[in-house]
Write an enzyme that holds these catalytic residues in place. Structure first.
Site, PDB file in Angstrom:
ATOM      1  N   GLU A   1       0.855  -1.189   0.000  1.00 31.93           N
ATOM      2  CA  GLU A   1       0.000   0.000   0.000  1.00 31.93           C
ATOM      3  C   GLU A   1       0.889   1.237   0.000  1.00 31.93           C
ATOM      4  OE1 GLU A   1      -3.916   0.659   2.448  1.00 31.93           O
ATOM      5  OE2 GLU A   1      -2.228   1.247   3.736  1.00 31.93           O
ATOM      6  N   ILE A   2       0.707   2.086  -0.985  1.00 29.76           N
ATOM      7  CA  ILE A   2       1.362   3.389  -1.004  1.00 29.76           C
ATOM      8  C   ILE A   2       0.249   4.430  -0.992  1.00 29.76           C
ATOM      9  CG2 ILE A   2       2.953   4.935  -2.215  1.00 29.76           C
ATOM     10  CD1 ILE A   2       4.178   2.528  -3.581  1.00 29.76           C
TER      11      ILE A   2
END
Length: 418
Positions: free
Chosen positions: A302-303
Site C-alpha cells: 500500500e502506497i
C-alpha cells in the site's frame, strides 16, 4: 663459445617482464580497481539523467482485462534518481521473531528500488525491538531507520468491548482464515485506525508512506520515484494486488458502513460528495450500493498519502466502526476498511495500480504481463493472479474505472444514505 639459452629460461624472462608491466600499469591508474561503496555513491549521485543503470525502463505501457487489453495507457516518468525527495518512508509493523522474513523483504526493496533513492524505514512493534533486530535492519536499509513501540492504547481492547463475547466469537470463527487469532484482530484494528497517528510517524511529518511486510517478494527494478510520481500526478492511494475477502469474516461490515453514512447524513455531514460515476464505488458494490462484493486492495502492499486517513470522513468512519465492535466480534480487516473508504471517497484517477511492480505475498503474486516491463523483472507472468484467478478483483477494478451512466447522476453519499 656460444651460450645457448634454454626455452625455459626465455619463458621466465618473458613472464617477469609481463608481471613488471602489470605492476607499473596498476601503479599509474588514477582510480582503484575496486572502488569503495562511498565512491560508487559519489559518482552516481552526480550523474546526469542518462545514467547507464536506467537504460531499460520504458516510457509507457498499456494494460487491461483480457476482453479489453488496451483499456488504459500509463506514462512512466523519466528514469532517474536525481529528482527531489518526497517526505515519505516505508512503514512496517513487525515482530522480533519475523526478523529473517523482514531481511528478505528489505533486501528486495533495496535492490529493486531504494538503494537508488535512500528513503527511511519506520519499524513498529507491540514489544520493544531487540538489539539483534535493530542491528540487522539498520545495516540493510540505505536510508535512516526508526523504531517505535505500539502501546496498549493502540493495541489493547477498548473499554466498550466485551472480551468474553469476543473470545466466544473467535471460537465460532475458528474454521475461517485467522478466525481464532486474537493478535490478528489487534493488528487489523491498529492498521485501520492507529498507524497513521502513532507518535513516531507523526513526528516524521510524512506526506506519503509505503507499507512493507515481512516475507514478501519484489521482482521488478523501479528506476523512478513512486512517491514523487504519486505527488506529481495527484494520486492519493495505490495498490498492487486486488483480492476478495472471505465473506464470513465481515458479515456486517457493509451494513455498518451504510448505517454510518445514513447517521452522518442525518447529522448534516456529506462525507462522500463525489458523483458515483467519478468514484470507484462500483469496484466494491452494485449500482444501488446494496451489497458488498468483498473486493478490496490488498494492503500488505500500500502506497498512500498520509493525510487520507486524517480526513474528518475517515476518522469519523473508523470511530463508528470501532464502536460497533466488529474488529473483535467479527474479524474486520484493514484491507476492506481502507479499500471501501478509498473507493467511496476518492475520485477514480486518484487511485493508482502499480502494475510495473512485481510483487508476491503468501502464494499470490502479481507479475506484469507487458513485454517492455518484463525485461526489468524476475517473475513469471504465467503465475500472476490478475485476470484469471477467481480470488482476484482486477477485472472489477478495470470495469469500475470504465463505469459511466447517463441515468445515475447521484453522489456516493446519496446512494448509500437511501
Amino acid at each position: 663459445m656460444v651460450v645457448r639459452r634454454s626455452p625455459c629460461f626465455l619463458l621466465k624472462v618473458v613472464l617477469a617482464l609481463y608481471l613488471l608491466g602489470v605492476v607499473f600499469y596498476f601503479i599509474n591508474q588514477k582510480k582503484p580497481l575496486l572502488p569503495t561503496p562511498g565512491l560508487i555513491w559519489e559518482e552516481h549521485s552526480s550523474l546526469p539523467e542518462k545514467d547507464p543503470h536506467f537504460l531499460d525502463q520504458p516510457d509507457s505501457y498499456t494494460l487491461g482485462p483480457r476482453y479489453l487489453p488496451n483499456q488504459m495507457t500509463v506514462k512512466l516518468p523519466t528514469p532517474t534518481n536525481t529528482t527531489e525527495r518526497v517526505a515519505a518512508a516505508f512503514i512496517v509493523l513487525v515482530r522480533n521473531s519475523e526478523l529473517y522474513g523482514m531481511i528478505q523483504s528489505m533486501r528486495d526493496v533495496e535492490e529493486t528500488f531504494n538503494s537508488k533513492f535512500n528513503y527511511p524505514w519506520v519499524f513498529l512493534n507491540e514489544e520493544p525491538f531487540t538489539d539483534e533486530f535493530v542491528a540487522a535492519t539498520s545495516s540493510i536499509g540505505s536510508g535512516k531507520t526508526h523504531y517505535g513501540l505500539v502501546d496498549q492504547s493502540m493495541w489493547g481492547y477498548p473499554d466498550w468491548i466485551d472480551q468474553e463475547k469476543a473470545a466466544r466469537e473467535r471460537e465460532n470463527m475458528k474454521d475461517l482464515p485467522y478466525g481464532e487469532s486474537e493478535s490478528y484482530r489487534h493488528m487489523c484494528r491498529f492498521q485501520s485506525g492507529f498507524f497513521w497517528r502513532h507518535p513516531l510517524v507523526l513526528s516524521l511529518k510524512l506526506e506519503y508512506y509505503w507499507r512493507v511486510e515481512p516475507d514478501v517478494r519484489y521482482y521488478c527494478k523501479l528506476d523512478y520515484d513512486p512517491f514523487l510520481y504519486m505527488k506529481q500526478n495527484n494520486k492519493k492511494y495505490a495498490f498492487n494486488i486486488s483480492f476478495k475477502e472471505h465473506s464470513g469474516t465481515i458479515p456486517n461490515l457493509w451494513k455498518t458502513i451504510r448505517s454510518f453514512v445514513k447517521d452522518a447524513t442525518l447529522k448534516g455531514h456529506n462525507y462522500f460528495p463525489n458523483l458515483a460515476t467519478d468514484s470507484l464505488y462500483r469496484f466494491i458494490t452494485d449500482e444501488e450500493g446494496v451489497n458488498y462484493n468483498s473486493c478490496h486492495f490488498w494492503t500488505n502492499f500500500e502506497i498512500a498519502k498520509m493525510d487520507l486517513w486524517h480526513t474528518d470522513a475517515y476518522q469519523s468512519l473508523f470511530e463508528y466502526l470501532d464502536k460497533s465492535g466488529g474488529f473483535f466480534y467479527e474479524r474486520w480487516g484493514d484491507a476492506p476498511v481502507h479499500s471501501i473508504f478509498a473507493s467511496l471517497f476518492l475520485k477514480k484517477d486518484e487511485i493508482h495500480f502499480f502494475n510495473d511492480v512485481g510483487y508476491k505475498h503468501s502464494i499470490y503474486q502479481h507479475c506484469p504481463e507487458q513485454e517492455n516491463l518484463l525485461r526489468r523483472c524476475s517473475c513469471d507472468p504465467r503465475n500472476t493472479l490478475d485476470y484469471t484467478d477467481g480470488m482476484s478483483c482486477l477485472n472489477e477494478y478495470m470495469d469500475a474505472r470504465r463505469y459511466s451512466s447517463v441515468k445515475n447522476r447521484l453522489t456516493v453519499n446519496e446512494i448509500l444514505s437511501q
